[in-house]
Design an enzyme around this catalytic site. Structure first.
Site, PDB file in Angstrom:
ATOM      1  N   GLU A   1       0.904  -1.146   0.076  1.00 27.03           N
ATOM      2  CA  GLU A   1      -0.133  -0.168  -0.038  1.00 27.03           C
ATOM      3  C   GLU A   1       0.864   1.293  -0.050  1.00 27.03           C
ATOM      4  O   GLU A   1       1.411   1.581   1.111  1.00 27.03           O
ATOM      5  CB  GLU A   1      -0.954   0.087   1.171  1.00 27.03           C
TER       6      GLU A   1
ATOM      7  N   LYS B   1     -11.648  -1.732   6.275  1.00 28.05           N
ATOM      8  CA  LYS B   1     -10.472  -1.389   6.942  1.00 28.05           C
ATOM      9  C   LYS B   1     -10.579  -0.644   8.454  1.00 28.05           C
ATOM     10  O   LYS B   1     -11.433   0.087   8.460  1.00 28.05           O
ATOM     11  CB  LYS B   1      -9.313  -0.398   6.223  1.00 28.05           C
TER      12      LYS B   1
ATOM     13  N   ARG C   1       0.646  10.087   0.704  1.00 29.01           N
ATOM     14  CA  ARG C   1       0.881  11.094   1.831  1.00 29.01           C
ATOM     15  C   ARG C   1       2.600  11.752   1.356  1.00 29.01           C
ATOM     16  O   ARG C   1       2.798  12.464   1.982  1.00 29.01           O
ATOM     17  CB  ARG C   1       1.041  10.450   3.305  1.00 29.01           C
TER      18      ARG C   1
END
Length: 208
Positions: free
Chosen positions: A40, A128, A44
C-alpha cells in the site's frame, strides 16, 4: 482479484510512505523477497504516484495499491498510475461510487459499527478498521464478529510486530496493515536485507 483474494497474498500489508521515488523499486523488491506481495503506497507524499507506476512496471510479483484515498480524483489518478487496489481512511458516498466504478478491490476505512454497516450497504464487505488500536483494537473486532459476521477487516493504525498476531488470530481479520516493515531509517540507508528480514518475520506471524 477481489479483496479477499488480495488478503490471501500476505498476512501483513505494509503501509508505505515513499519520500524518494528512487527507492520505490528496491523497496518493493525487498518486501517481495520476504514474502510480502501486497504493498500500500499512501498518498502522503508527492512521490506516491510515480512510485506506484515504477513498481507496476518493474516489480511484476508485487501487487501495488494506493492508500490514504480521500477523493474520486485521487483514486482515478492512482488507478491510471497502476494501482491494483485502494484503501481509504474513511468513506463518503462519492468515494464509494468511484470505488465501485474503478473495478479494483477497495477497502473503506471504518471505526464504528454504524460506519461498518453503512459501508456494507454500499457494497463493501471487506473493510479497514482505522485507527485500530485507538478505537478498541482486537477487543472491538472480537465484539463485532457476533453481530457483523459477514464482514472481514484489515485493521490498521497502531499495529506492530508485537500485537499483529493477536489480530490475525481473529476470525474476522484477513490481514493487518502496518508501517513497521519499512522503517524510515532502513529505507534511507537502503538496508534492503533488513527490510526483507522484517517481511519474512511478518509473514510468519500468521502461523503463530
Amino acid at each position: 482479484m477481489n479483496a479477499l483474494e488480495l488478503f490471501e497474498l500476505s498476512p501483513v500489508m505494509p503501509v508505505i510512505v515513499v519520500r524518494d521515488p528512487d527507492t520505490a523499486v528496491d523497496l518493493a523488491r525487498a518486501l517481495v523477497a520476504g514474502g510480502v506481495r501486497t504493498l500500500e503506497i499512501t498518498l502522503r507524499s508527492a512521490a506516491a504516484l510515480d512510485a506506484i507506476a515504477a513498481i507496476r512496471d518493474r516489480v511484476p510479483d508485487a501487487v501495488v495499491g494506493v492508500g490514504t484515498v480521500r477523493t474520486p480524483q485521487q483514486l482515478d489518478a492512482a488507478v491510471h498510475a497502476g494501482a491494483r487496489f485502494g484503501v481509504s481512511p474513511g468513506l463518503t458516498e462519492d468515494l464509494a461510487l468511484a470505488a465501485r466504478a474503478s473495478g479494483i478491490p477497495f477497502l473503506p476505512g471504518v471505526s464504528t459499527a454504524s460506519e461498518a454497516m453503512r459501508a456494507a450497504e454500499l457494497g463493501f464487505l471487506v473493510q479497514k478498521l482505522f485507527p485500530a488500536e485507538a478505537v478498541g483494537g482486537a477487543a472491538l473486532l472480537k465484539a463485532w464478529h457476533g453481530p457483523l459476521p459477514d464482514l472481514i477487516f484489515c485493521p490498521t493504525g497502531g499495529i506492530h510486530a508485537g500485537n499483529a498476531a493477536r489480530y490475525l488470530a481473529l476470525p474476522n481479520v484477513g490481514c493487518v496493515g502496518g508501517s513497521w516493515l519499512t522503517p524510515a531509517a532502513a529505507v534511507d540507508a537502503r538496508q534492503w536485507d533488513a527490510i526483507t528480514a522484517l517481511a519474512r518475520e511478518a509473514c510468519a506471524l500468521a502461523a503463530r
